[in-house]
Design a protein around this motif. Structure first.
Motif, PDB file in Angstrom:
ATOM      1  N   MET A   1       0.833  -1.183   0.000  1.00  0.00           N
ATOM      2  CA  MET A   1       0.000   0.000   0.000  1.00  0.00           C
ATOM      3  C   MET A   1       0.874   1.242   0.000  1.00  0.00           C
ATOM      4  O   MET A   1       1.880   1.298   0.691  1.00  0.00           O
ATOM      5  N   SER A   2       0.473   2.226  -0.781  1.00  0.00           N
ATOM      6  CA  SER A   2       1.153   3.513  -0.737  1.00  0.00           C
ATOM      7  C   SER A   2       0.944   4.123   0.647  1.00  0.00           C
ATOM      8  O   SER A   2      -0.132   4.026   1.221  1.00  0.00           O
ATOM      9  N   ARG A   3       1.995   4.730   1.158  1.00  0.00           N
ATOM     10  CA  ARG A   3       1.928   5.309   2.498  1.00  0.00           C
ATOM     11  C   ARG A   3       2.016   6.823   2.506  1.00  0.00           C
ATOM     12  O   ARG A   3       1.637   7.458   3.468  1.00  0.00           O
ATOM     13  N   CYS A   4       2.532   7.401   1.437  1.00  0.00           N
ATOM     14  CA  CYS A   4       2.780   8.838   1.380  1.00  0.00           C
ATOM     15  C   CYS A   4       2.026   9.434   0.199  1.00  0.00           C
ATOM     16  O   CYS A   4       1.828   8.773  -0.817  1.00  0.00           O
ATOM     17  N   ALA A   5       1.634  10.689   0.342  1.00  0.00           N
ATOM     18  CA  ALA A   5       0.935  11.361  -0.751  1.00  0.00           C
ATOM     19  C   ALA A   5       1.250  12.844  -0.724  1.00  0.00           C
ATOM     20  O   ALA A   5       1.807  13.374   0.244  1.00  0.00           O
ATOM     21  N   LEU A   6       0.881  13.491  -1.808  1.00  0.00           N
ATOM     22  CA  LEU A   6       0.931  14.950  -1.920  1.00  0.00           C
ATOM     23  C   LEU A   6      -0.409  15.423  -2.438  1.00  0.00           C
ATOM     24  O   LEU A   6      -1.007  14.793  -3.310  1.00  0.00           O
ATOM     25  N   LEU A   7      -0.866  16.545  -1.902  1.00  0.00           N
ATOM     26  CA  LEU A   7      -2.040  17.214  -2.434  1.00  0.00           C
ATOM     27  C   LEU A   7      -1.633  18.648  -2.724  1.00  0.00           C
ATOM     28  O   LEU A   7      -1.306  19.398  -1.806  1.00  0.00           O
ATOM     29  N   ALA A   8      -1.594  18.984  -4.001  1.00  0.00           N
ATOM     30  CA  ALA A   8      -1.238  20.345  -4.421  1.00  0.00           C
ATOM     31  C   ALA A   8      -2.507  21.058  -4.859  1.00  0.00           C
ATOM     32  O   ALA A   8      -3.328  20.488  -5.583  1.00  0.00           O
ATOM     33  N   ARG A   9      -2.662  22.287  -4.415  1.00  0.00           N
ATOM     34  CA  ARG A   9      -3.822  23.099  -4.791  1.00  0.00           C
ATOM     35  C   ARG A   9      -3.326  24.310  -5.569  1.00  0.00           C
ATOM     36  O   ARG A   9      -2.396  24.995  -5.152  1.00  0.00           O
ATOM     37  N   LEU A  10      -3.978  24.537  -6.709  1.00  0.00           N
ATOM     38  CA  LEU A  10      -3.555  25.580  -7.634  1.00  0.00           C
ATOM     39  C   LEU A  10      -4.750  26.472  -7.962  1.00  0.00           C
ATOM     40  O   LEU A  10      -5.808  25.968  -8.328  1.00  0.00           O
ATOM     41  N   GLU A  11      -4.565  27.762  -7.868  1.00  0.00           N
ATOM     42  CA  GLU A  11      -5.609  28.725  -8.230  1.00  0.00           C
ATOM     43  C   GLU A  11      -5.127  29.495  -9.457  1.00  0.00           C
ATOM     44  O   GLU A  11      -4.118  30.200  -9.412  1.00  0.00           O
ATOM     45  N   ALA A  12      -5.853  29.346 -10.562  1.00  0.00           N
ATOM     46  CA  ALA A  12      -5.447  29.970 -11.822  1.00  0.00           C
ATOM     47  C   ALA A  12      -5.652  31.481 -11.784  1.00  0.00           C
ATOM     48  O   ALA A  12      -6.608  31.982 -11.183  1.00  0.00           O
ATOM     49  N   ARG A  13      -4.760  32.185 -12.455  1.00  0.00           N
ATOM     50  CA  ARG A  13      -4.965  33.615 -12.674  1.00  0.00           C
ATOM     51  C   ARG A  13      -6.189  33.777 -13.574  1.00  0.00           C
ATOM     52  O   ARG A  13      -6.461  32.908 -14.409  1.00  0.00           O
ATOM     53  N   PRO A  14      -6.911  34.873 -13.443  1.00  0.00           N
ATOM     54  CA  PRO A  14      -8.041  35.107 -14.347  1.00  0.00           C
ATOM     55  C   PRO A  14      -7.585  35.030 -15.803  1.00  0.00           C
ATOM     56  O   PRO A  14      -6.561  35.618 -16.180  1.00  0.00           O
ATOM     57  N   GLY A  15      -8.315  34.268 -16.600  1.00  0.00           N
ATOM     58  CA  GLY A  15      -7.988  34.107 -18.009  1.00  0.00           C
ATOM     59  C   GLY A  15      -6.954  33.032 -18.302  1.00  0.00           C
ATOM     60  O   GLY A  15      -6.672  32.753 -19.467  1.00  0.00           O
ATOM     61  N   LYS A  16      -6.380  32.412 -17.280  1.00  0.00           N
ATOM     62  CA  LYS A  16      -5.339  31.395 -17.472  1.00  0.00           C
ATOM     63  C   LYS A  16      -5.835  29.979 -17.174  1.00  0.00           C
ATOM     64  O   LYS A  16      -5.059  29.031 -17.173  1.00  0.00           O
ATOM     65  N   GLU A  17      -7.142  29.825 -16.968  1.00  0.00           N
ATOM     66  CA  GLU A  17      -7.690  28.524 -16.595  1.00  0.00           C
ATOM     67  C   GLU A  17      -7.390  27.440 -17.632  1.00  0.00           C
ATOM     68  O   GLU A  17      -6.997  26.324 -17.259  1.00  0.00           O
ATOM     69  N   ASP A  18      -7.570  27.757 -18.895  1.00  0.00           N
ATOM     70  CA  ASP A  18      -7.304  26.757 -19.943  1.00  0.00           C
ATOM     71  C   ASP A  18      -5.830  26.373 -19.982  1.00  0.00           C
ATOM     72  O   ASP A  18      -5.493  25.206 -20.210  1.00  0.00           O
ATOM     73  N   GLU A  19      -4.959  27.332 -19.748  1.00  0.00           N
ATOM     74  CA  GLU A  19      -3.527  27.042 -19.758  1.00  0.00           C
ATOM     75  C   GLU A  19      -3.126  26.162 -18.569  1.00  0.00           C
ATOM     76  O   GLU A  19      -2.270  25.280 -18.709  1.00  0.00           O
TER      77      GLU A  19
END
Length: 100
Positions: A1-19
């Motif tokens: 079983m995997s024991r370690c993880a990462l959770l990264a949260r990213l907030e896009a700049r306005p107009g950069k969501e598609d990128e």
């Protein structure tokens, strides 16, 4: 079983969501090439909020991922694509269910 993880949260700049979405989609081959990365998921929480969730069998695998090309590319593009620096949480897995 995997024991370690990462959770990264990213907030896009306005107009950069598609990128941001394209950046995350383009990172999949890099994640697939990392032997220590057990699972890797790119997420969309809302129109502007994104994330990455990945798991590792060991702390060494997690650290190798943090020192690897996806993290380097993310931080290189952060000022251009993100409204704030990425929030990356180290998490410990207590239980999981994965297909065999």
């Amino acid at each position: 079983m995997s024991r370690c993880a990462l959770l990264a949260r990213l907030e896009a700049r306005p107009g950069k969501e598609d990128e941001v979405e394209q950046f995350l989609r383009s990172a999949l081959p890099l994640a697939e090439s990392e032997p220590g990365t057990r699972t890797w998921f790119a997420l969309r929480f809302s129109p502007t909020s994104f994330g990455i969730y990945d798991t590792f069998d060991s702390e060494a695998g997690r650290q190798a991922h943090l020192d690897g090309p996806i993290a380097a590319a993310l931080f290189a593009k952060a000022d251009e694509l993100l409204a704030q620096p990425p929030r990356i949480d180290r998490v410990d897995l207590l239980a999981s269910k994965l297909p065999h």
